[in-house]
Design an enzyme around this catalytic site. Sequence first.
Site, mmCIF file in Angstrom:
data_model
loop_
_atom_site.group_PDB
_atom_site.id
_atom_site.type_symbol
_atom_site.label_atom_id
_atom_site.label_comp_id
_atom_site.label_asym_id
_atom_site.label_seq_id
_atom_site.Cartn_x
_atom_site.Cartn_y
_atom_site.Cartn_z
ATOM 1 N N ARG A 117 51.398 64.226 56.167
ATOM 2 C CA ARG A 117 50.095 64.664 55.672
ATOM 3 C C ARG A 117 49.170 64.815 56.878
ATOM 4 N NH1 ARG A 117 51.682 60.394 52.181
ATOM 5 N NH2 ARG A 117 51.984 61.049 49.999
ATOM 6 N N ARG A 143 53.644 70.678 54.997
ATOM 7 C CA ARG A 143 54.369 69.584 54.355
ATOM 8 C C ARG A 143 55.157 70.101 53.149
ATOM 9 N NH1 ARG A 143 54.272 63.818 53.158
ATOM 10 N NH2 ARG A 143 53.954 63.412 50.932
ATOM 11 N N HIS A 175 48.253 71.344 54.548
ATOM 12 C CA HIS A 175 49.228 70.696 53.666
ATOM 13 C C HIS A 175 50.387 71.623 53.319
ATOM 14 C CE1 HIS A 175 49.746 66.877 51.662
ATOM 15 N NE2 HIS A 175 50.162 67.478 50.570
ATOM 16 N N LYS A 203 49.349 56.902 52.126
ATOM 17 C CA LYS A 203 48.776 56.950 50.788
ATOM 18 C C LYS A 203 49.380 55.827 49.945
ATOM 19 C CE LYS A 203 47.724 60.441 47.282
ATOM 20 N NZ LYS A 203 47.990 61.838 46.878
ATOM 21 N N TYR A 261 59.173 70.629 44.078
ATOM 22 C CA TYR A 261 59.686 71.552 45.101
ATOM 23 C C TYR A 261 60.944 72.270 44.641
ATOM 24 C CZ TYR A 261 56.248 69.209 47.965
ATOM 25 O OH TYR A 261 55.059 68.703 48.448
#
Length: 323
Positions: free
Chosen positions: A140, A274, A271, A165, A306
């Site tokens: 991230r 990623r 982002h 996170k 994904y």
Amino acid sequence: MQAEPRPKKLLDQVRDAVRLKHYSYRTEQTYVQWIRRFILFHNKRHPQEMGVPEIEAFLTHLAVQEHVAASTQNQALSALLFLYRHVLQLPLDERIDAIRAKSSRKLPTVLTSEEVRAVIQHMSGVHRLIVQLLYGSGLRLREAMQLRIKDLDFPQSQIVVRDAKGQESRLTMLPNSVQMPLKEHLQQVKHTHQQDLNLGYGAVTLPFALARKYPNANRQWVWQFVFPASTRCKDPRSGAIVRFHLHESGLQKAVKRAVRQAGIQKRVGCHTFRHSFATHLLENGYDIRTIQELLGHKDVKTTMIYTHVLNRGGRGVRSPLDR
């Protein structure tokens, strides 16, 4: 006779409670902002005089009048729950039944390998290096900016992502192709750090209470940021003069510029790299659980998104037109 000290203001109490929980400075700023907006919305009434009905009215206003996203409304709710539970010590027993903002399920933007290379080719210096780590390691943006020297393990080609996170740490790969330019970059960082030390500075902020436990650690090389800012500044919490990491906005602007120069007609942000990292690993045959661990997702359902953006058309189904 010595006067009694004045009680702390509510927002200062919030800051103290956030720091006691070891939340990040960004979380502190966010919580304070939402609590301030809640108080102003109710004409500066003290939260102690209010409760669930006022919280519901505020959250409904955010959804109906301000049309905020569901994640934004949830963020406001988290701040208010923190206020009542940890600052006012007034647990909310009733269910909070506000009109909820509509959550949308958006598929992430993914670049092809060729598009990633095209963007990187239009970047230079430290910004190019960071983007290579975002894509090559699946970091991230905030994780990349907060990397410290001790987090890089060159012999084992891995990066330790600490306190990410959810306050959890994980391991991910350190690409071989980026190791040499990264080592050259660290030589420049070390030179800057030595100059700071010679001038009586050289400190960085330390996580949690490590500054008290190890008074001199903030000047040690291993605790320095991999991507330090170009100037020193005052730590908003301690007031000490320190060198923070680079600000995210500089990289965000550099990425937008590189995407435009590469002629890519997609909405690309930091982002996106990623997302592309995860999707390309799936395309290369790596299993979903491995990718989940590399990304640091708690739930494999988050990683499963994904599988819907693989470069195989809609849901991986072959069009009858292509027969």
